[in-house]
Design an enzyme around this catalytic site. Structure first.
Site, PDB file in Angstrom:
ATOM      1  N   THR A 268      13.686  -5.474   9.129  1.00 16.48           N
ATOM      2  CA  THR A 268      12.533  -6.087   8.472  1.00 16.48           C
ATOM      3  C   THR A 268      12.930  -7.330   7.672  1.00 16.48           C
ATOM      4  O   THR A 268      12.220  -8.339   7.690  1.00 16.48           O
ATOM      5  CB  THR A 268      11.900  -5.070   7.510  1.00 16.48           C
ATOM      6  OG1 THR A 268      12.959  -4.367   6.871  1.00 16.48           O
ATOM      7  CG2 THR A 268      11.006  -4.107   8.239  1.00 16.48           C
ATOM      8  N   PHE A 401       4.869  -3.820   2.121  1.00 17.88           N
ATOM      9  CA  PHE A 401       5.851  -2.779   1.808  1.00 17.88           C
ATOM     10  C   PHE A 401       5.228  -1.384   1.812  1.00 17.88           C
ATOM     11  O   PHE A 401       5.819  -0.438   1.287  1.00 17.88           O
ATOM     12  CB  PHE A 401       6.520  -3.081   0.464  1.00 17.88           C
ATOM     13  CG  PHE A 401       7.439  -4.282   0.523  1.00 17.88           C
ATOM     14  CD1 PHE A 401       8.693  -4.191   1.105  1.00 17.88           C
ATOM     15  CD2 PHE A 401       7.037  -5.520   0.031  1.00 17.88           C
ATOM     16  CE1 PHE A 401       9.540  -5.292   1.189  1.00 17.88           C
ATOM     17  CE2 PHE A 401       7.874  -6.632   0.109  1.00 17.88           C
ATOM     18  CZ  PHE A 401       9.130  -6.517   0.690  1.00 17.88           C
ATOM     19  N   CYS A 408       7.886   1.206   0.310  1.00 23.90           N
ATOM     20  CA  CYS A 408       9.282   0.883   0.612  1.00 23.90           C
ATOM     21  C   CYS A 408      10.190   1.081  -0.604  1.00 23.90           C
ATOM     22  O   CYS A 408      10.003   0.444  -1.633  1.00 23.90           O
ATOM     23  CB  CYS A 408       9.370  -0.562   1.069  1.00 23.90           C
ATOM     24  SG  CYS A 408      11.038  -1.035   1.501  1.00 23.90           S
TER      25      CYS A 408
HETATM   26  C1  HEM Z   1       9.367   2.240   3.806  1.00 22.20           C
HETATM   27  C2  HEM Z   1       8.543  -2.439   4.794  1.00 22.20           C
HETATM   28  C3  HEM Z   1      13.133  -3.496   3.512  1.00 22.20           C
HETATM   29  C4  HEM Z   1      14.102   1.240   3.286  1.00 22.20           C
HETATM   30  C5  HEM Z   1       8.760   1.052   4.156  1.00 22.20           C
HETATM   31  C6  HEM Z   1       7.363   0.928   4.520  1.00 22.20           C
HETATM   32  C7  HEM Z   1       7.141  -0.373   4.815  1.00 22.20           C
HETATM   33  C8  HEM Z   1       8.382  -1.085   4.614  1.00 22.20           C
HETATM   34  C9  HEM Z   1       5.830  -0.995   5.287  1.00 22.20           C
HETATM   35  C10 HEM Z   1       6.344   2.063   4.588  1.00 22.20           C
HETATM   36  C11 HEM Z   1       6.324   2.665   5.969  1.00 22.20           C
HETATM   37  C12 HEM Z   1       5.271   3.712   6.180  1.00 22.20           C
HETATM   38  O1  HEM Z   1       4.361   3.880   5.388  1.00 22.20           O
HETATM   39  O2  HEM Z   1       5.359   4.376   7.221  1.00 22.20           O
HETATM   40  C13 HEM Z   1       9.718  -3.124   4.508  1.00 22.20           C
HETATM   41  C14 HEM Z   1       9.861  -4.566   4.574  1.00 22.20           C
HETATM   42  C15 HEM Z   1      11.145  -4.872   4.194  1.00 22.20           C
HETATM   43  C16 HEM Z   1      11.818  -3.620   3.918  1.00 22.20           C
HETATM   44  C17 HEM Z   1       8.750  -5.535   4.997  1.00 22.20           C
HETATM   45  C18 HEM Z   1      11.837  -6.207   4.070  1.00 22.20           C
HETATM   46  C19 HEM Z   1      11.245  -7.358   4.033  1.00 22.20           C
HETATM   47  C20 HEM Z   1      13.803  -2.317   3.312  1.00 22.20           C
HETATM   48  C21 HEM Z   1      15.188  -2.180   2.910  1.00 22.20           C
HETATM   49  C22 HEM Z   1      15.453  -0.842   2.869  1.00 22.20           C
HETATM   50  C23 HEM Z   1      14.240  -0.134   3.222  1.00 22.20           C
HETATM   51  C24 HEM Z   1      16.116  -3.347   2.615  1.00 22.20           C
HETATM   52  C25 HEM Z   1      16.729  -0.126   2.493  1.00 22.20           C
HETATM   53  C26 HEM Z   1      17.694  -0.653   1.840  1.00 22.20           C
HETATM   54  C27 HEM Z   1      12.904   1.902   3.419  1.00 22.20           C
HETATM   55  C28 HEM Z   1      12.775   3.357   3.361  1.00 22.20           C
HETATM   56  C29 HEM Z   1      11.404   3.645   3.497  1.00 22.20           C
HETATM   57  C30 HEM Z   1      10.724   2.360   3.645  1.00 22.20           C
HETATM   58  C31 HEM Z   1      13.901   4.356   3.196  1.00 22.20           C
HETATM   59  C32 HEM Z   1      10.755   5.020   3.463  1.00 22.20           C
HETATM   60  C33 HEM Z   1      10.372   5.340   2.030  1.00 22.20           C
HETATM   61  C34 HEM Z   1       9.748   6.723   1.884  1.00 22.20           C
HETATM   62  O3  HEM Z   1       8.805   7.050   2.592  1.00 22.20           O
HETATM   63  O4  HEM Z   1      10.224   7.452   1.019  1.00 22.20           O
HETATM   64  N1  HEM Z   1       9.358  -0.185   4.208  1.00 22.20           N
HETATM   65  N2  HEM Z   1      10.923  -2.592   4.127  1.00 22.20           N
HETATM   66  N3  HEM Z   1      13.259  -1.061   3.479  1.00 22.20           N
HETATM   67  N4  HEM Z   1      11.653   1.344   3.578  1.00 22.20           N
HETATM   68 FE1  HEM Z   1      11.292  -0.630   3.747  1.00 22.20          FE
END
Ligand code: HEM
Length: 464
Positions: A268, A401, A408
């Site tokens: 992402t 996010f 996120c």
């Molecule tokens: C969850 C976007 C960067 C780890 C999410 C979700 C989105 C998202 C939309 C929710 C997904 C859902 O509802 O199904 C993004 C975007 C990023 C980014 C646009 C960068 C521009 C990162 C980074 C990490 C990360 C750098 C780790 C170092 C996670 C994790 C979840 C998550 C572990 C699940 C959280 C949970 O449900 O407890 N992200 N993300 N993401 N993201 Fe990101």
């Protein structure tokens, strides 16, 4: 009286599979939204899915008292590789609750601040590579940003050096991950019984998953063999205790979450940086403003952690990039399983929906809702994302996010890494398109990135 939810008629058994281009499903979904409006229904992979594309509907669905995340479609298939890791856990799954509580502090402001030097180390490798390339060499933008973000999460989270800038080929993890995500997406859209007839596809899928696991197993074994005092995610997972139950993460949960971080933590961000550079090149006055801010705030000296909060225009550019091209383009919700609403409705009572009904938020459309963003919603205009206008946007108008508890966890990591990288690159280089007539194309797995986007980097005059 409720109204029926519109949508294209499907075929028996395969449903609406023919309405979706498997290579660029977001484009198909955007087109369907143009035809059927802000809510429409598709029958895919054996279930009905709703797609919403206005801020008003998303705002309703983001109310966690009524709705919660659903692990459906491609996300559910990704469980084949990472089970109940943070990203793919069903609401209420115990391992999610433990991992969430244990890992939240590891993504807190102080921990992310402490990762700055390692992020800087990797970003400097990118600068050195592009400087050595010289202005004539064509830069594979998404390829190099993927090297950057993968190496950065691997180093900061688990002290693992992938050294991607020193290899022509991507680390095998990237190919396995791309294959795994692509096939997970494809499986979500075809009837399940077909999987049994696709032996070689299944074998490739299994071997991709095995490789992802192998990388995680080796990293854990290495840390157990050589324990360190580093405050990173791996140590948080190995040694952290849940403040509520006193439990630690199980060995399986550690592996699932390591793979989750490597996957969720780089694709992402790499996509966001790539789209940002496309937008800067496409919008020269914006590019000049962004570079001017870096020159004024950072000057010629080293980029430091203190600069990170002093670059509001860069921040606005990142926000605007994620508005136009949200790199995680869809997230999915459902009515809370314990809801007492009867009937359950959406659209202010207009449409009746079922328990367990997947509702997919089509961010590429919500983020261009003309009622929120006006007639120039399609344009890249970072000024609308500076702190003040940004804070006055209607609720849930910008959701790259995700939502609430399941939003996120890595957002601060992505933000610091990207701000640092953009500052370093604009400080050191001038960029131009390889092909000035380039038209933005999209490469899609679970996330989106620009397709075949190349540029050139020239060291700036002030660099000795
Ligand atoms: C969850 C976007 C960067 C780890 C999410 C979700 C989105 C998202 C939309 C929710 C997904 C859902 O509802 O199904 C993004 C975007 C990023 C980014 C646009 C960068 C521009 C990162 C980074 C990490 C990360 C750098 C780790 C170092 C996670 C994790 C979840 C998550 C572990 C699940 C959280 C949970 O449900 O407890 N992200 N993300 N993401 N993201 Fe990101």
């Amino acid at each position: 009286m409720t109204e029926p939810i519109p949508g294209p008629p499907g075929l028996p058994i395969i449903g609406n599979v023919n309405d979706i281009d498997p290579i660029d499903s977001i484009k198909s979904l955007n087109r369907l939204a143009d035809i059927y409006g802000p809510i429409f229904k598709l029958h895919l992979g054996g279930t009905d899915r709703l797609y919403i594309s206005s801020q008003a509907l998303l705002n309703e669905v983001c109310d966690e008292k009524r709705f919660t995340k659903i692990v459906a479609g491609a996300l559910n298939e990704i469980r084949n590789g990472v089970q109940d890791g943070l990203f793919t856990a069903h609401p209420g799954e115990h391992n999610w609750e433990v991992a969430h509580r244990v890992l939240m502090p590891a993504f807190g402001p102080l921990s992310i601040r402490n990762m700055f030097d390692e992020m800087h180390d990797i970003a400097s490798q990118l600068v050195v590579k592009w400087a050595r390339f010289g202005p004539k060499e064509k830069i594979d933008v998404t390829g190099d940003f993927t090297r950057l973000t993968l190496d950065s999460i691997a180093l900061c989270a688990m002290d693992l050096r992938f050294n991607s800038f020193y290899h022509e080929e991507m680390h095998p993890f990237v190919n396995a991950m791309t294959g795994f995500l692509q096939e997970s997406g494809a499986r979500a859209n075809r009837p399940h019984f077909l999987n049994y007839f696709m032996r070689s596809t299944q074998q490739k899928y299994d071997s991709d998953i095995a490789l992802l696991k192998q990388v995680a197993i080796e990293a854990v074994a290495e840390r157990k063999a050589h324990p360190s005092k580093k405050n990173d995610l791996l140590n948080a997972m190995l040694n952290g205790r849940d403040p509520k139950t006193g439990e630690g993460l199980t060995d399986e949960s550690i592996l699932n979450n390591m793979i989750t971080f490597l996957i969720a933590g780089h694709e992402t961000t790499s996509g966001m940086l790539s789209f940002l550079f496309y937008q800067l090149l496409k919008n020269p006055s914006t590019y000049q403003k962004a570079q001017k801010q870096v020159d004024e705030v950072v000057g010629r000296g080293p980029v430091t952690i203190e600069h990170m909060s002093k670059l509001p225009y860069i921040e606005a550019c990142l926000r605007e990039t994620l508005r136009l091209t949200p790199t995680a383009p869809v997230f999915s919700m459902q009515p809370r399983p314990d809801t007492t609403e009867d009937p359950i409705t959406i659209g202010g009572g207009k449409y009746e929906i079922a328990k367990g009904q997947p509702i997919m938020a089509l961010l590429s459309k919500v983020h261009k809702d003309p009622l929120v963003y006006g007639e120039d919603a399609e344009e890249f205009r970072p000024e609308r994302m500076l702190d003040e206008p940004f804070s006055k946007l209607p609720p849930n108008a910008w959701k790259p996010f995700g939502n609430g508890m399941r939003g996120c966890i890595g957002r601060p990591f992505a933000w610091q890494e990207s701000t640092l990288t953009v500052a370093l690159l604009l400080q050191n280089f001038n960029f131009r398109f390889d092909d000035p007539s380039y038209v933005l194309g999209i490469k899609q797995t679970l996330t989106i990135k620009p397709k075949d986007f190349y540029m050139h980097a020239t060291l700036r005059d002030h660099i000795d």
